[in-house]
Motif scaffolding. Structure first.
Motif, PDB file in Angstrom:
ATOM      1  N   GLN A   1      -1.328  -9.865  -0.907  1.00 56.13           N
ATOM      2  CA  GLN A   1      -2.642 -10.513  -0.967  1.00 56.13           C
ATOM      3  C   GLN A   1      -3.472 -10.208   0.283  1.00 56.13           C
ATOM      4  O   GLN A   1      -4.671  -9.884   0.193  1.00 56.13           O
ATOM      5  CB  GLN A   1      -2.470 -12.028  -1.107  1.00 56.13           C
ATOM      6  CG  GLN A   1      -1.798 -12.457  -2.400  1.00 56.13           C
ATOM      7  CD  GLN A   1      -2.774 -13.042  -3.402  1.00 56.13           C
ATOM      8  OE1 GLN A   1      -3.588 -13.887  -3.077  1.00 56.13           O
ATOM      9  NE2 GLN A   1      -2.684 -12.577  -4.641  1.00 56.13           N
ATOM     10  N   LEU A   2      -2.863 -10.301   1.439  1.00 56.95           N
ATOM     11  CA  LEU A   2      -3.588 -10.064   2.688  1.00 56.95           C
ATOM     12  C   LEU A   2      -4.185  -8.656   2.738  1.00 56.95           C
ATOM     13  O   LEU A   2      -5.293  -8.455   3.251  1.00 56.95           O
ATOM     14  CB  LEU A   2      -2.662 -10.277   3.889  1.00 56.95           C
ATOM     15  CG  LEU A   2      -2.272 -11.730   4.196  1.00 56.95           C
ATOM     16  CD1 LEU A   2      -1.212 -11.760   5.290  1.00 56.95           C
ATOM     17  CD2 LEU A   2      -3.486 -12.558   4.607  1.00 56.95           C
ATOM     18  N   GLU A   3      -3.445  -7.709   2.198  1.00 58.58           N
ATOM     19  CA  GLU A   3      -3.942  -6.329   2.188  1.00 58.58           C
ATOM     20  C   GLU A   3      -5.209  -6.167   1.348  1.00 58.58           C
ATOM     21  O   GLU A   3      -5.953  -5.203   1.532  1.00 58.58           O
ATOM     22  CB  GLU A   3      -2.851  -5.391   1.668  1.00 58.58           C
ATOM     23  CG  GLU A   3      -1.685  -5.218   2.634  1.00 58.58           C
ATOM     24  CD  GLU A   3      -0.581  -4.340   2.058  1.00 58.58           C
ATOM     25  OE1 GLU A   3       0.260  -3.863   2.832  1.00 58.58           O
ATOM     26  OE2 GLU A   3      -0.547  -4.150   0.812  1.00 58.58           O
ATOM     27  N   LYS A   4      -5.444  -7.112   0.437  1.00 61.63           N
ATOM     28  CA  LYS A   4      -6.646  -7.078  -0.405  1.00 61.63           C
ATOM     29  C   LYS A   4      -7.671  -8.130   0.042  1.00 61.63           C
ATOM     30  O   LYS A   4      -8.492  -8.596  -0.744  1.00 61.63           O
ATOM     31  CB  LYS A   4      -6.256  -7.307  -1.866  1.00 61.63           C
ATOM     32  CG  LYS A   4      -5.380  -6.210  -2.449  1.00 61.63           C
ATOM     33  CD  LYS A   4      -6.122  -4.862  -2.456  1.00 61.63           C
ATOM     34  CE  LYS A   4      -5.283  -3.768  -3.087  1.00 61.63           C
ATOM     35  NZ  LYS A   4      -6.012  -2.476  -3.149  1.00 61.63           N
TER      36      LYS A   4
ATOM     37  N   ASN B   1       0.078  -5.074  -4.219  1.00 60.45           N
ATOM     38  CA  ASN B   1       1.509  -4.786  -4.122  1.00 60.45           C
ATOM     39  C   ASN B   1       2.404  -6.020  -4.103  1.00 60.45           C
ATOM     40  O   ASN B   1       3.551  -5.938  -3.659  1.00 60.45           O
ATOM     41  CB  ASN B   1       1.774  -3.957  -2.860  1.00 60.45           C
ATOM     42  CG  ASN B   1       1.135  -2.582  -2.936  1.00 60.45           C
ATOM     43  OD1 ASN B   1       1.173  -1.934  -3.989  1.00 60.45           O
ATOM     44  ND2 ASN B   1       0.538  -2.140  -1.843  1.00 60.45           N
ATOM     45  N   GLU B   2       1.905  -7.161  -4.576  1.00 60.55           N
ATOM     46  CA  GLU B   2       2.699  -8.381  -4.491  1.00 60.55           C
ATOM     47  C   GLU B   2       4.081  -8.217  -5.141  1.00 60.55           C
ATOM     48  O   GLU B   2       5.108  -8.533  -4.520  1.00 60.55           O
ATOM     49  CB  GLU B   2       1.966  -9.557  -5.166  1.00 60.55           C
ATOM     50  CG  GLU B   2       0.700  -9.991  -4.476  1.00 60.55           C
ATOM     51  CD  GLU B   2      -0.551  -9.381  -5.086  1.00 60.55           C
ATOM     52  OE1 GLU B   2      -1.625 -10.005  -4.986  1.00 60.55           O
ATOM     53  OE2 GLU B   2      -0.434  -8.273  -5.674  1.00 60.55           O
ATOM     54  N   ILE B   3       4.119  -7.698  -6.355  1.00 63.44           N
ATOM     55  CA  ILE B   3       5.392  -7.598  -7.083  1.00 63.44           C
ATOM     56  C   ILE B   3       6.297  -6.529  -6.478  1.00 63.44           C
ATOM     57  O   ILE B   3       7.510  -6.745  -6.311  1.00 63.44           O
ATOM     58  CB  ILE B   3       5.142  -7.297  -8.578  1.00 63.44           C
ATOM     59  CG1 ILE B   3       4.278  -8.398  -9.207  1.00 63.44           C
ATOM     60  CG2 ILE B   3       6.458  -7.155  -9.322  1.00 63.44           C
ATOM     61  CD1 ILE B   3       4.876  -9.781  -9.133  1.00 63.44           C
TER      62      ILE B   3
ATOM     63  N   THR C   1       1.344 -10.429  12.136  1.00 62.27           N
ATOM     64  CA  THR C   1       0.596  -9.436  12.907  1.00 62.27           C
ATOM     65  C   THR C   1      -0.773  -9.194  12.282  1.00 62.27           C
ATOM     66  O   THR C   1      -1.787  -9.088  12.993  1.00 62.27           O
ATOM     67  CB  THR C   1       1.382  -8.115  12.978  1.00 62.27           C
ATOM     68  OG1 THR C   1       2.627  -8.347  13.642  1.00 62.27           O
ATOM     69  CG2 THR C   1       0.606  -7.054  13.747  1.00 62.27           C
ATOM     70  N   PHE C   2      -0.824  -9.105  10.959  1.00 60.45           N
ATOM     71  CA  PHE C   2      -2.094  -8.912  10.260  1.00 60.45           C
ATOM     72  C   PHE C   2      -3.072 -10.026  10.610  1.00 60.45           C
ATOM     73  O   PHE C   2      -4.235  -9.768  10.965  1.00 60.45           O
ATOM     74  CB  PHE C   2      -1.851  -8.875   8.755  1.00 60.45           C
ATOM     75  CG  PHE C   2      -3.103  -8.697   7.933  1.00 60.45           C
ATOM     76  CD1 PHE C   2      -3.453  -7.452   7.432  1.00 60.45           C
ATOM     77  CD2 PHE C   2      -3.949  -9.773   7.663  1.00 60.45           C
ATOM     78  CE1 PHE C   2      -4.614  -7.283   6.684  1.00 60.45           C
ATOM     79  CE2 PHE C   2      -5.106  -9.618   6.919  1.00 60.45           C
ATOM     80  CZ  PHE C   2      -5.440  -8.361   6.430  1.00 60.45           C
TER      81      PHE C   2
END
Length: 384
Positions: free
Chosen positions: A249-252, A16-18, A42-43
């Motif tokens: 990026q962090l989510e992936k 979801n970067e974009i 928080t992540f």
């Protein structure tokens, strides 16, 4: 048709970067400490199990914040591995501290804990370790030594965002640690970093230093009715536009690191025989460590082979590079004295980094391995 060269590094989109960046633009909260920045912090706090994470404009700036938080000055000595990026040392040199360079281990290229204690003096304020290639330093012994002498332990964890030592996240051992989100790192937003704070007593002042020396964070929390100049500081807060990209990026996290692990493991398996035949060395991962798969390197048997191998791979359409030059041998480093760091010097003259990035096709890794296996090390030695 001629194949495209294998890139040494390539940034990739993972999710979801974009769309997150568009959301930040639509809401017009582009400056720092916005909703995306807070989500990233928080992540990371939960993922790494640390007290506080503050996003910064770079890992370099996070290192500079470390020096400010420790009140480093001309009377202080900071022990730094000689085999590291200049930012690790620069942050403390900017505060006029005396740098003391320590050699690295020949297996992991991390600060050699067996050489650490003899470098500690009454002026030693901190030891900063670098988890080279995302492989953890010998943290139990380093902690024992620093605690024995009352010296602050710091971690430059630019390489090791997902690395672990004895199943504890790198960056969670020292009083403070840093992360990098530069384009070349595992997780990126182009330019960015973070300061990890494991000593809760440093958190409030860190927030002040990070925001131009003001207590604006307390103002936004409603703790004060206006904010004022409280301390020295600078503008270290990451834009929420970049934080939006970073969150994507962090989510992936798992997918990115799985991709890098696949390529790293392929190199390590396929190059064992080549290393034995040529006398080259491959990375060492101690049993107590889990690497971050940030980079993969080979260490040529002789110094003369390093440049020859890089040129050979380039001719095969593979981009490879050397890495750090010894800080203790630099014009600036020599100002702090004469330091013997033979492993650092030898490693710098022999190390070659191979292409490795998230999303790298295995077909490209195969071309890299083929290029290495076609390298005739013996002919280079005969010419020398």
């Amino acid at each position: 048709m001629k194949q495209k060269p294998v890139a040494f590094n390539r940034a990739s989109l993972w999710g979801n970067e974009i769309s997150y960046m568009k959301e930040a633009i639509d809401t017009m909260h582009l400056s720092g400490d916005g909703p995306f920045g807070k989500k990233c912090q928080t992540f990371l706090e939960k993922k790494l199990q640390v007290s506080r994470v503050l996003l910064t404009t770079s890992c370099t700036h996070a290192l500079e914040m470390m020096a400010l938080l420790l009140n480093v000055g001309p009377e202080d000595e900071i022990i730094v591995p000689s085999y590291t990026f200049v930012s690790t040392a620069n942050a403390f040199a900017l505060r006029n501290a005396r740098l003391v360079f320590c050699d690295v281990r020949p297996d992991t290229l991390n600060l050699d804990e067996t050489k650490l204690e003899k470098l500690i003096t009454k002026r030693t304020k901190a030891v900063i370790v670098v988890h080279y290639a995302g492989i953890g330093c010998e943290m139990n012994e380093i902690l024992r030594i620093t605690q024995k002498h009352g010296v602050t332990l710091l971690e430059d964890n630019a390489h090791g965002i997902s690395g672990r030592y004895e199943d504890k996240a790198l960056g969670s051992f020292g009083a403070m640690a840093t992360l990098s989100f530069h384009e070349t790192k595992n997780i990126t937003c182009g330019e960015g970093g973070a300061l990890i704070i494991n000593d809760p007593s440093l958190i409030e002042r860190a927030e002040i230093i990070r925001d131009k020396g003001t207590d604006r964070s307390r103002f936004f929390r409603g703790a004060v009715d206006k904010y004022t100049w409280q301390d020295i500081g600078s503008s270290y807060v990451l834009s929420d536009l970049l934080a939006a990209f970073l969150l994507g990026q962090l989510e992936k996290w798992d997918a990115i690191h799985a991709s890098r692990r696949e390529v790293w493991s392929y190199y390590h398996e396929q190059l064992q025989g080549w290393a034995k035949e040529t006398g080259a060395k491959l990375p060492t991962v101690p049993a107590e460590c889990t690497g971050s798969y940030h980079l993969y390197y080979v260490m040529t048997a002789t110094a003369g082979e390093q440049r020859a191998l890089i040129e050979h791979l380039k001719a095969k359409g593979v981009n490879s590079v050397f890495h750090y030059l010894p800080l203790h041998e630099s014009s600036v480093g020599k100002k702090y004295g004469n330091f013997a760091c033979p492993v650092t010097t030898a490693s710098s003259e022999r190390l070659v980094r191979l292409p490795l990035y998230g999303g790298m096709p295995l077909e490209e890794a195969e071309r890299v391995v083929a290029g290495l296996k076609s390298f005739k090390a013996s002919s280079v030695r005969q010419a020398a």
